[in-house]
Motif scaffolding. Structure first.
Motif, short mmCIF file in Angstrom:
data_model
loop_
_atom_site.label_atom_id
_atom_site.label_comp_id
_atom_site.label_asym_id
_atom_site.label_seq_id
_atom_site.Cartn_x
_atom_site.Cartn_y
_atom_site.Cartn_z
N ALA A 163 -4.24 -7.52 9.74
CA ALA A 163 -5.39 -7.00 9.00
C ALA A 163 -4.91 -6.12 7.86
CB ALA A 163 -6.31 -6.22 9.93
N VAL A 164 -5.46 -6.34 6.69
CA VAL A 164 -5.18 -5.51 5.52
C VAL A 164 -6.48 -4.80 5.16
CG1 VAL A 164 -4.32 -5.44 3.15
CG2 VAL A 164 -3.48 -7.19 4.73
N CYS A 165 -6.43 -3.48 5.07
CA CYS A 165 -7.66 -2.73 4.85
C CYS A 165 -7.37 -1.47 4.05
CB CYS A 165 -8.31 -2.36 6.18
SG CYS A 165 -7.34 -1.20 7.18
N SER A 166 -8.45 -0.80 3.69
CA SER A 166 -8.39 0.50 3.05
C SER A 166 -9.34 1.42 3.78
CB SER A 166 -8.78 0.39 1.57
OG SER A 166 -8.94 1.67 0.99
N LEU A 167 -9.12 2.71 3.67
CA LEU A 167 -10.00 3.68 4.30
C LEU A 167 -10.95 4.34 3.31
CD1 LEU A 167 -7.43 5.44 6.67
CD2 LEU A 167 -9.06 3.63 7.24
N SER A 168 -10.64 4.25 2.04
CA SER A 168 -11.46 4.87 1.00
C SER A 168 -11.47 3.95 -0.20
CB SER A 168 -10.91 6.25 0.62
OG SER A 168 -11.71 6.85 -0.38
N GLY A 169 -12.57 3.25 -0.38
CA GLY A 169 -12.58 2.25 -1.43
C GLY A 169 -11.69 1.09 -1.02
N ALA A 170 -11.35 0.24 -1.95
CA ALA A 170 -10.48 -0.91 -1.65
C ALA A 170 -9.57 -1.14 -2.85
CB ALA A 170 -11.33 -2.15 -1.35
N PRO A 171 -8.52 -0.35 -3.00
CA PRO A 171 -7.66 -0.44 -4.18
C PRO A 171 -6.74 -1.66 -4.14
CG PRO A 171 -6.75 1.14 -2.64
CD PRO A 171 -8.04 0.67 -2.04
N GLY A 172 -7.32 -2.85 -4.35
CA GLY A 172 -6.50 -4.06 -4.38
C GLY A 172 -6.24 -4.68 -3.03
N VAL A 173 -7.12 -4.46 -2.06
CA VAL A 173 -6.91 -5.00 -0.72
C VAL A 173 -6.90 -6.53 -0.76
CG1 VAL A 173 -7.90 -5.22 1.59
CG2 VAL A 173 -7.84 -3.00 0.48
N THR A 174 -7.86 -7.12 -1.45
CA THR A 174 -7.93 -8.58 -1.49
C THR A 174 -6.70 -9.18 -2.18
OG1 THR A 174 -10.35 -8.53 -1.52
CG2 THR A 174 -9.31 -10.55 -2.28
N SER A 175 -6.26 -8.56 -3.26
CA SER A 175 -5.07 -9.07 -3.95
C SER A 175 -3.85 -9.00 -3.05
CB SER A 175 -4.82 -8.26 -5.24
OG SER A 175 -5.87 -8.45 -6.15
N LEU A 176 -3.68 -7.89 -2.34
CA LEU A 176 -2.52 -7.74 -1.46
C LEU A 176 -2.60 -8.72 -0.30
CD1 LEU A 176 0.08 -6.32 -0.66
CD2 LEU A 176 -1.30 -4.60 0.53
N ALA A 206 -6.60 -6.69 15.73
CA ALA A 206 -5.41 -7.19 15.05
C ALA A 206 -4.14 -6.79 15.80
CB ALA A 206 -5.36 -6.66 13.62
N ASP A 207 -3.08 -7.51 15.53
CA ASP A 207 -1.76 -7.17 16.07
C ASP A 207 -1.03 -6.22 15.13
OD1 ASP A 207 -1.70 -9.16 18.37
OD2 ASP A 207 -2.04 -10.49 16.67
N ILE A 208 -1.27 -6.39 13.83
CA ILE A 208 -0.63 -5.57 12.80
C ILE A 208 -1.70 -5.17 11.80
CG2 ILE A 208 1.10 -5.55 10.95
CD1 ILE A 208 2.59 -7.75 12.51
N VAL A 209 -1.69 -3.89 11.41
CA VAL A 209 -2.65 -3.38 10.45
C VAL A 209 -1.90 -2.75 9.28
CG1 VAL A 209 -4.54 -1.76 10.01
CG2 VAL A 209 -4.41 -2.98 12.21
N VAL A 210 -2.18 -3.22 8.09
CA VAL A 210 -1.61 -2.66 6.86
C VAL A 210 -2.71 -1.88 6.17
CG1 VAL A 210 -0.47 -3.13 4.67
CG2 VAL A 210 -0.02 -4.61 6.66
N VAL A 211 -2.52 -0.57 6.05
CA VAL A 211 -3.52 0.30 5.41
C VAL A 211 -3.07 0.56 3.98
CG1 VAL A 211 -4.73 2.50 5.50
CG2 VAL A 211 -4.05 1.36 7.63
N LEU A 212 -3.85 0.06 3.04
CA LEU A 212 -3.54 0.28 1.63
C LEU A 212 -4.16 1.59 1.19
CD1 LEU A 212 -2.25 -0.91 -0.93
CD2 LEU A 212 -4.43 -2.07 -1.38
N ALA A 213 -3.34 2.48 0.68
CA ALA A 213 -3.82 3.80 0.31
C ALA A 213 -3.05 4.33 -0.89
CB ALA A 213 -3.67 4.77 1.49
N ASP A 214 -3.65 5.29 -1.55
CA ASP A 214 -3.02 5.98 -2.67
C ASP A 214 -2.90 7.46 -2.31
OD1 ASP A 214 -2.18 7.08 -5.02
OD2 ASP A 214 -3.86 6.40 -6.24
#
Length: 292
Positions: free
Chosen positions: A4-17, A156-164
């Motif tokens: 799973a690829v997600c963000s916690l505040s907004g979505a700064p390029g989650v779909t692209s990543l 999910a088995d693996i979670v990637v949190v995209l953040a700034d």
């Protein structure tokens, strides 16, 4: 396996990543990566590639409807039984995916947030369907605690949190959600950060502050982002043109001269290694993947 690829505040390029990671996944005859847009705010991939989900009769909405019926036999069981097209036979996710130019399979979400939200909520009630394939990359968008998207993250088995972390709002949201992320790790889910933007802190300090390893540093790469969106945009920066020339001399079809593609490939390989190592979340050393 579900990533799973997600963000916690907004979505700064989650779909692209998420799209880049799925496209760069090290696939095998029995490992066909599928990107599932499970963003309750609506999908982008269909718009990027001009896909008519209604005409195709594929996508997140039909997949959510299929989640109400029992999950069929797994691809591994079909393979053991000698079925030639084992992956397609054992993966309803693939049945509802469209193939993008380049070969990536995508279960695209509708752009309508109401329709997409209902589909995500239905899928969250039976996420086992996502395990019928071998590798499912989930684009969850913004994972709001208590939402259907957050429920999918917990499966999910693996979670990637995209953040700034360089952004005050993102940094504060990471701190507030630290207990939720810690509970994921306690449940055996691997959780790591993909750092976007310009972060003034080194990876080790970011890991210490938020209690999560930094798995990737996402570069600012307009050419790579355009490629993910299905657009052709030749490199404009001198260093990009030089990197493209050098890369294409070795591999005319190679795209790793693009920093985003190179980073996504390294992140995909890292997640693939996790699936084979079988280590628990507590024993994982911080691994940083960066591209400049």
């Amino acid at each position: 396996m579900i990533v799973a690829v997600c963000s916690l505040s907004g979505a700064p390029g989650v779909t692209s990543l998420a799209t880049a990671v799925a496209a760069c996944w090290p696939s095998t005859p029995l490992t066909v990566p599928v990107l599932v847009e499970a963003d309750a705010s609506g999908g982008d991939v269909a718009s990027w590639y001009g896909i008519d989900l209604g005409r195709e009769q594929k996508g997140l909405v039909p997949l959510a409807a299929a989640s109400r019926v029992p999950v069929p036999v797994s691809a591994g069981a079909w393979a053991e039984a000698g079925v030639v097209n084992a992956v397609a036979a054992g993966s309803p996710v693939l049945d509802h995916a469209v193939e993008l130019p380049g070969g990536l399979r995508v279960v695209a979400a509708p752009a309508d947030p109401l329709e997409a939200g209902r589909a995500v909520a239905a899928l969250a009630h039976n996420p086992a369907l996502l395990r019928a394939g071998r590798v499912t990359v989930l684009d969850v968008g913004r994972a709001v605690p208590g939402s259907a998207g957050a429920s999918l993250v917990r499966c999910a088995d693996i979670v990637v949190v995209l953040a700034d972390p360089g952004d005050v709002g993102h940094a504060n949201r990471l701190r507030v959600c630290a207990p939720v992320l810690a509970s994921l790790k306690e449940d055996g889910v691997r959780v790591g950060l993909a750092v976007a933007g310009t972060c003034p802190h080194p990876d080790q300090e970011v890991s210490r502050l938020f209690g999560l390893p930094v798995w990737a540093c996402i570069p600012h790469d307009p050419a790579g982002a355009a490629l993910v969106r299905g657009e052709h945009r030749p490199p404009t920066r001198l260093r990009d043109r030089w990197a493209a020339w050098r890369s294409q001399r070795r591999d005319p079809d190679g795209m790793e001269w693009m920093p985003l593609v190179k980073t996504a490939k390294s992140l995909a390989e890292l997640c693939d290694d996790f699936s084979g190592l079988g280590l628990d979340g507590q024993g994982q050393n911080t691994t940083a993947v960066s591209a400049a």
